[in-house]
Design a protein around this motif. Structure first.
Motif, PDB file in Angstrom:
ATOM      1  N   ARG A   1       0.812  -1.196   0.000  1.00  0.00           N
ATOM      2  CA  ARG A   1       0.000   0.000   0.000  1.00  0.00           C
ATOM      3  C   ARG A   1       0.856   1.261   0.000  1.00  0.00           C
ATOM      4  O   ARG A   1       0.555   2.224  -0.691  1.00  0.00           O
ATOM      5  CB  ARG A   1      -0.895  -0.013   1.247  1.00  0.00           C
ATOM      6  CG  ARG A   1      -1.608   1.275   1.535  1.00  0.00           C
ATOM      7  CD  ARG A   1      -2.342   1.201   2.864  1.00  0.00           C
ATOM      8  NE  ARG A   1      -2.965   2.472   3.160  1.00  0.00           N
ATOM      9  CZ  ARG A   1      -2.368   3.461   3.805  1.00  0.00           C
ATOM     10  NH1 ARG A   1      -1.131   3.326   4.232  1.00  0.00           N
ATOM     11  NH2 ARG A   1      -2.995   4.589   4.026  1.00  0.00           N
TER      12      ARG A   1
ATOM     13  N   TYR B   1      -5.814   4.767  -1.514  1.00  0.00           N
ATOM     14  CA  TYR B   1      -6.956   3.872  -1.684  1.00  0.00           C
ATOM     15  C   TYR B   1      -6.950   3.219  -3.056  1.00  0.00           C
ATOM     16  O   TYR B   1      -7.275   2.047  -3.195  1.00  0.00           O
ATOM     17  CB  TYR B   1      -8.257   4.626  -1.399  1.00  0.00           C
ATOM     18  CG  TYR B   1      -8.424   4.795   0.088  1.00  0.00           C
ATOM     19  CD1 TYR B   1      -9.185   3.891   0.808  1.00  0.00           C
ATOM     20  CD2 TYR B   1      -7.741   5.777   0.778  1.00  0.00           C
ATOM     21  CE1 TYR B   1      -9.290   3.991   2.177  1.00  0.00           C
ATOM     22  CE2 TYR B   1      -7.833   5.887   2.147  1.00  0.00           C
ATOM     23  CZ  TYR B   1      -8.613   4.992   2.847  1.00  0.00           C
ATOM     24  OH  TYR B   1      -8.706   5.076   4.210  1.00  0.00           O
TER      25      TYR B   1
ATOM     26  N   GLY C   1      -4.400   7.119  13.086  1.00  0.00           N
ATOM     27  CA  GLY C   1      -5.841   7.113  13.331  1.00  0.00           C
ATOM     28  C   GLY C   1      -6.222   7.763  14.668  1.00  0.00           C
ATOM     29  O   GLY C   1      -5.514   7.610  15.664  1.00  0.00           O
TER      30      GLY C   1
ATOM     31  N   GLY D   1     -11.113   2.338  13.664  1.00  0.00           N
ATOM     32  CA  GLY D   1     -11.351   3.390  12.678  1.00  0.00           C
ATOM     33  C   GLY D   1     -12.688   4.055  12.956  1.00  0.00           C
ATOM     34  O   GLY D   1     -13.551   3.474  13.625  1.00  0.00           O
TER      35      GLY D   1
HETATM   36  C1  LIG Z   1      -8.961   7.051   8.130  1.00  0.00           C
HETATM   37  C2  LIG Z   1      -8.046   5.879   8.151  1.00  0.00           C
HETATM   38  C3  LIG Z   1      -7.819   5.111   9.321  1.00  0.00           C
HETATM   39  C4  LIG Z   1      -8.578   5.303  10.602  1.00  0.00           C
HETATM   40  O1  LIG Z   1      -8.427   6.557  11.192  1.00  0.00           O
HETATM   41  P1  LIG Z   1      -9.516   7.106  12.217  1.00  0.00           P
HETATM   42  O2  LIG Z   1      -9.051   8.491  12.476  1.00  0.00           O
HETATM   43  O3  LIG Z   1      -9.436   6.237  13.417  1.00  0.00           O
HETATM   44  O4  LIG Z   1     -10.825   7.033  11.542  1.00  0.00           O
HETATM   45  C5  LIG Z   1      -6.873   4.095   9.267  1.00  0.00           C
HETATM   46  N1  LIG Z   1      -6.219   3.818   8.128  1.00  0.00           N
HETATM   47  C6  LIG Z   1      -6.420   4.517   6.996  1.00  0.00           C
HETATM   48  C7  LIG Z   1      -5.659   4.153   5.782  1.00  0.00           C
HETATM   49  C8  LIG Z   1      -7.341   5.568   6.969  1.00  0.00           C
HETATM   50  O5  LIG Z   1      -7.546   6.238   5.837  1.00  0.00           O
END
Ligand SMILES: *Cc1c(COP(=O)(O)O)cnc(C)c1O
Length: 356
Positions: free
Chosen positions: A186, A201, A258, A301
């Motif tokens: 990734r 993504y 995150g 997340g």
């Molecule tokens: C948004 C995201 C997360 C999770 O982040 P949160 O702030 O906890 O929502 C984890 N990995 C990726 C690649 C993300 O885009």
């Protein structure tokens, strides 16, 4: 302070009722926040307008080289009718960190928060009330110069859209099956893995399709260099509980920092649970599973908050965790974080921010 102008919709949509199904990211509210940027002029014309399409040149830079960022957070209705945001300062900090990485002009933190508050207030009636539901907030910025050369754009649109979302797992927490990817990667350190931007993504889609075909819901990424150390899951950070210690990969430059990850680490500290942020190899996980010390695995997340992992697949090995069920820590983190988000339990760190 932004001087936000408001144009209300003259054809309000039907707000979903408590019994209407809410799938993630399909329904949008009546309004959106928009603000423009031009080099030399700065951010200007902050406005709330009816939700609707943009008109962009086909040559707009975002379509070609992917200069865009996004964020994701949620607003919740508390039992006493207040509207609460969860740690928006963290999202705003991360948004500007992403902006710096991909050469998008920053938005002052207080203006960013004001914009979120204003649009959420505007469409507050759209926040669903049922347990597990919330209003998903998606701020994003796109590069709009009509130009096919490669350089940072001189013009941008900042927009915030809102989407009422249902419980991620309608029947409560539900363990997921995860595919450990050893073919594609990734992100690498020094790349854009720690920025919240679309490029990460698109890099993940091929693996996601492969994992889905094999019956797995998400992909767990290994590091892009040695393909040995655990990084994170598609849109979640990952945690392991091994022999009583909660372990998550350290932020090494290729992992998204995150907000939920940070909250789980803080809760461990509050509770006196040993917690480590460090490198963790797939071999270590495999060994821990073999000798019976891999007690729990879960993702973190904003969308699902906590996702217990019931099964990991690595090469030809299938590792079952908690017998495919939900571990007590996963459940406790979920109950505590959602409890704070809904204003139901004490919030000692002041994580919730009321929208007034
Ligand atoms: C948004 C995201 C997360 C999770 O982040 P949160 O702030 O906890 O929502 C984890 N990995 C990726 C690649 C993300 O885009």
């Amino acid at each position: 302070m932004l001087d936000i102008s408001v144009v209300k919709t003259d054809s309000p949509k039907q707000i979903p009722g408590p019994d209407d199904p809410l799938t993630f990211g399909t329904i949008f509210t009546d309004h959106m926040f928009v603000m423009n940027y031009e080099e030399g002029k700065g951010w200007y014309d902050p406005r709330i307008v009816p939700y609707g399409p943009f008109s962009l040149e086909p040559s707009a830079m975002v379509f070609h080289y992917g200069q865009e960022m996004f964020e994701g957070l949620k607003a919740y209705k508390s039992d006493d009718g207040r509207t609460l945001l969860f740690r928006p300062d963290k999202n705003i900090w991360r948004a500007n960190k992403t902006n710096r990485r991909i050469c998008i002009p920053e938005i002052p933190d207080e203006d960013f928060l004001q914009a979120i508050q204003a649009i959420v207030k505007m469409d507050e009636a759209w926040i669903p009330h049922k347990p597990g539901t919330s209003l998903y907030i998606r701020p994003f910025i796109i590069a709009t110069d009509p130009f096919l050369g490669v350089r940072p754009s001189d013009t941008y649109i900042f927009c915030i859209i809102l989407s009422p979302v249902g419980a991620y797992y309608p029947e409560g927490l539900n363990p997921v099956k995860i595919w450990i990817e050893d073919e594609y990667v990734r992100a690498v350190r020094g790349g854009i893995g720690e920025a919240k931007t679309g490029g990460n993504y698109v890099a993940s889609l091929r693996s996601q399709v492969k994992a889905h075909e094999e019956g797995y819901s998400q992909v767990l990424w290994l590091d892009g260099v040695e393909r040995k150390y655990i990084e994170e899951v598609g849109a979640m950070n990952i945690f392991f509980k091994i022999n009583g210690t909660v372990i998550t990969p350290m932020l090494n430059g290729s992992i998204l920092p995150g907000v939920t990850r940070d909250s789980v680490i803080q809760l461990c500290k509050d509770w006196g649970v040993p917690v480590e942020e460090r490198r963790i190899s797939i071999d270590e996980i495999f060994e821990a599973h073999k000798n019976g010390t891999l007690e729990e695995v879960f993702g973190t997340g904003t969308a699902a908050v906590i996702s217990p992992v019931g099964q990991l697949r690595w090469e030809d090995h299938i590792m079952k965790v908690q017998d495919g069920g939900i571990g007590p820590y996963s459940q406790k983190f979920y109950d505590t974080i959602t409890g704070i988000q809904l204003g139901r339990i004490a919030d000692p760190h002041g994580w919730t921010v009321e929208v007034k």
